[in-house]
Write an enzyme that holds these catalytic residues in place. Structure first.
Site, PDB file in Angstrom:
ATOM      1  N   LYS A  71       0.821  -1.222   0.000  1.00  0.00           N
ATOM      2  CA  LYS A  71       0.000   0.000   0.000  1.00  0.00           C
ATOM      3  C   LYS A  71       0.853   1.269   0.000  1.00  0.00           C
ATOM      4  O   LYS A  71       0.626   2.176  -0.800  1.00  0.00           O
ATOM      5  CB  LYS A  71      -0.932  -0.036   1.212  1.00  0.00           C
ATOM      6  CG  LYS A  71      -1.750   1.221   1.429  1.00  0.00           C
ATOM      7  CD  LYS A  71      -2.870   0.995   2.418  1.00  0.00           C
ATOM      8  CE  LYS A  71      -2.417   0.242   3.653  1.00  0.00           C
ATOM      9  NZ  LYS A  71      -1.374   0.926   4.416  1.00  0.00           N
ATOM     10  N   THR A  73       4.036   1.490  -0.805  1.00  0.00           N
ATOM     11  CA  THR A  73       4.783   1.462  -2.063  1.00  0.00           C
ATOM     12  C   THR A  73       3.936   2.023  -3.203  1.00  0.00           C
ATOM     13  O   THR A  73       4.404   2.833  -4.015  1.00  0.00           O
ATOM     14  CB  THR A  73       5.218   0.021  -2.396  1.00  0.00           C
ATOM     15  OG1 THR A  73       5.997  -0.486  -1.315  1.00  0.00           O
ATOM     16  CG2 THR A  73       6.021  -0.034  -3.681  1.00  0.00           C
ATOM     17  N   LYS A 105       6.848  -6.875  10.938  1.00  0.00           N
ATOM     18  CA  LYS A 105       6.314  -6.192   9.754  1.00  0.00           C
ATOM     19  C   LYS A 105       7.394  -5.434   8.982  1.00  0.00           C
ATOM     20  O   LYS A 105       7.329  -5.291   7.775  1.00  0.00           O
ATOM     21  CB  LYS A 105       5.208  -5.224  10.180  1.00  0.00           C
ATOM     22  CG  LYS A 105       4.553  -4.472   9.027  1.00  0.00           C
ATOM     23  CD  LYS A 105       3.409  -3.603   9.557  1.00  0.00           C
ATOM     24  CE  LYS A 105       2.764  -2.803   8.424  1.00  0.00           C
ATOM     25  NZ  LYS A 105       3.615  -1.724   7.934  1.00  0.00           N
TER      26      LYS A 105
END
Length: 556
Positions: A71, A73, A105
């Site tokens: 997202k 990116t 993450k």
């Protein structure tokens, strides 16, 4: 392909004043943090606040999977592509938390050739905003416990202290602790708790405040405890507001950095969307709208969390009206939702894609409920087949969505041209009729049920006795008109992380409720969601290092 950190470290950055010049910002309107980072001064806002707003584009995604969606990116690549098309686009993104950087993450600077830089600075201490928020949070906690120790003139009930300490790190051992052990002079013995900084109400307050006056007003309203008589005790009651605001004096100012292609990115604030409201600061977004023709912002995790909170909390509170939404998906993630193990996602499997695409379908339906046109983009992988891509494209068009393939990870701005053109076409030819999901006047329980049934697809909502009691208490205190911030797993539309795809026949269980009076919303905690995450068995921290000449390795 080089790693993200290798690409970022090999990039030739320009001085941040050159990036600012693209937006008409002069040196006197910046506060420099070295060569490549700067804070945007209050003077700049005063000079642009009366300009007409640009268009507002939100980037969101399907539910995250181990396969990755990209997202941030995509947001960055879209901004790069807009610049290549001659559009004055400004990114407004969130700052990363140290917790996931050292956990599982990773960071939040984008990826491949669609990144904001300096990547290491952003993912680590950046300009110190999160440290300032942590300090302000813990100053309030210290003043609270000191007041109890020094005679307790306000009659604070130690059993009803609701303010928690915080730190910007994943540390499950601090979720439930006992403080005040030792001698009488070491404070009153009581149970206490830590949350991660991004879940602190001060993070939410900072991200929703318009200016210092508004920040202080919101800080002062924070409820820290209740008295023996049941009355709320606020930060103002403890005379803590001024000193907290002093710690946040610089943190309230948005940060300016650059993309790999030297375009501007305003990065400020970072509440998680699974345990907080998931959006960058109102100040950053409003500044981007004044400085650019198009402001591109994002909301955390899947659209069931970040986008819903962006619409129902941030837009409602700040008076924002989005013009379009970009919904990010990958074929790999859709296959995962169709039951394919992570190890087999590269295999051609149209049947599993057909099963898993129901997750995308639900997010499209949800976004359309807010009256904003949707563009679906597939973050491209080399393993995607033409047949699979065509299936997703047709699926989207049948649901009145524009569709574009994104190759920004591999190609930077050039890889986002198709997406940028679809977004520009949508902005020009499709009118947005934005409206929140629910009205302020609805009861808190009705708001929770509306989100659970309309957005998650639940049949009903159940509540613990404590949650029901607190909902009644909040409405009795006159805060029933607040929006609701649902704390829910990001991995499923339901409150059970194991339910992939588009689950049905489930109920959402609300086990805890509390009011964030300063932020102006009510938090409802569902399922097993934690406001202090833990580290995985093999944390990302194990692979992070720094060389003898000061080069950081292992970040991603």
């Amino acid at each position: 392909m080089k790693s993200d950190i290798e690409i970022a470290q090999e990039a030739e950055l320009v001085h941040i004043k050159e990036v600012a010049e693209k937006l008409g910002i002069n040196e006197d309107e910046l506060e420099f943090y070295g060569k490549y980072k700067a804070k945007i001064s209050d003077e700049l806002w005063e000079s642009v606040k009366d300009r007409e707003d640009g268009k507002l584009v939100l980037v969101t995604a399907i539910n995250p999977t181990p396969a990755g969606e990209g997202k941030t990116t995509t947001s960055i690549g879209l901004g790069e592509a807009m610049a290549l098309l001659g559009k004055k686009a400004v990114l407004a993104l969130r700052e990363p938390s140290l917790g996931p950087c050292f956990g599982i993450k990773g960071g939040a600077a984008g990826g491949g050739y669609a990144q904001v830089v300096p990547m290491e600075d952003l993912n680590l201490h950046f300009t110190g905003d999160f440290h300032a928020i942590t300090s302000a949070n813990n100053l309030l906690a210290a003043l609270l416990d000191n007041h109890i120790q020094q005679g307790n003139q306000l009659g604070i009930d130690p059993r009803q202290v609701v303010w928690k300490r915080c730190m910007d790190m994943n540390d499950r051992a601090l979720r439930n602790i006992v403080i005040g052990l030792g001698s009488k002079m070491d404070g009153m013995v009581r149970e206490d708790h830590f949350i991660i900084t991004v879940a602190s109400e001060i993070m939410a307050v900072l991200c929703l405040a318009d200016n210092m006056e508004d920040l202080k007003r919101r800080l002062g309203r924070i409820i820290v405890a209740y008295s023996f008589d049941g009355n709320p005790i606020t930060a103002d009651d403890l005379h803590a507001t001024g000193s907290m605001a002093a710690l946040l004096k610089d943190a309230i100012k948005p940060n300016l950095i650059q993309t790999l292609e030297h375009n501007p990115a305003i990065v400020h604030g970072g509440p998680f969307a699974n345990i907080a409201h998931g959006c960058n600061s109102v100040r950053a977004t409003k500044t981007a709208l004044k400085l650019g023709d198009i402001a591109i912002t994002e909301a955390g995790f899947g659209a069931d969390l970040g986008a819903e909170k962006f619409f129902d909390i941030k837009c409602r509170k700040a008076g924002l009206k989005p013009d379009a939404v970009v919904l990010v998906a990958t074929i790999r993630a859709l296959k995962y939702n169709g039951g394919v193990p992570k190890a087999d996602l590269a295999k051609d499997d149209l049947e599993s894609l057909k099963k898993g695409i129901v997750n995308l379908e639900k997010h499209i339906e949800n976004l359309q409920k807010f009256g904003v046109p949707v563009v679906v983009t597939l973050n491209s992988f080399v393993t995607d087949t033409k047949e699979e891509i065509a299936f997703v494209e047709n699926f989207c068009k049948e649901r009145n969505c524009e569709f574009a393939l994104s190759e920004v990870w591999e190609k930077g701005g050039e890889g986002g041209i198709e997406l940028a053109k679809k977004v520009l076409d949508t902005l020009e030819h499709k009118e947005a009729h934005f409206k929140p999901l629910y009205e302020d006047e609805m009861s808190l329980m009705d708001k929770i049920k509306t989100i659970a049934t309309e957005i998650y697809g639940a049949d009903d909502v159940t509540y613990s006795k404590a949650a029901l009691k607190e909902l009644k208490h909040i409405e009795e205190m006159g805060m029933g008109n607040f929006p609701v911030c649902m704390a829910k797993t990001q991995y499923s539309l339901s409150d059970d992380a194991s339910k992939l795809g588009r689950p049905t026949g489930f109920t959402v269980n609300v086990r805890e409720v509390y009011v964030s009076a300063g932020a102006g919303f009510v938090v409802a905690i569902t399922g097993s969601i934690m406001t202090m995450p833990g580290l995985p068995k093999v944390p990302a921290a194990n692979n992070i290092d720094v060389t003898n000449d000061g080069v950081i390795t292992g970040l991603f």
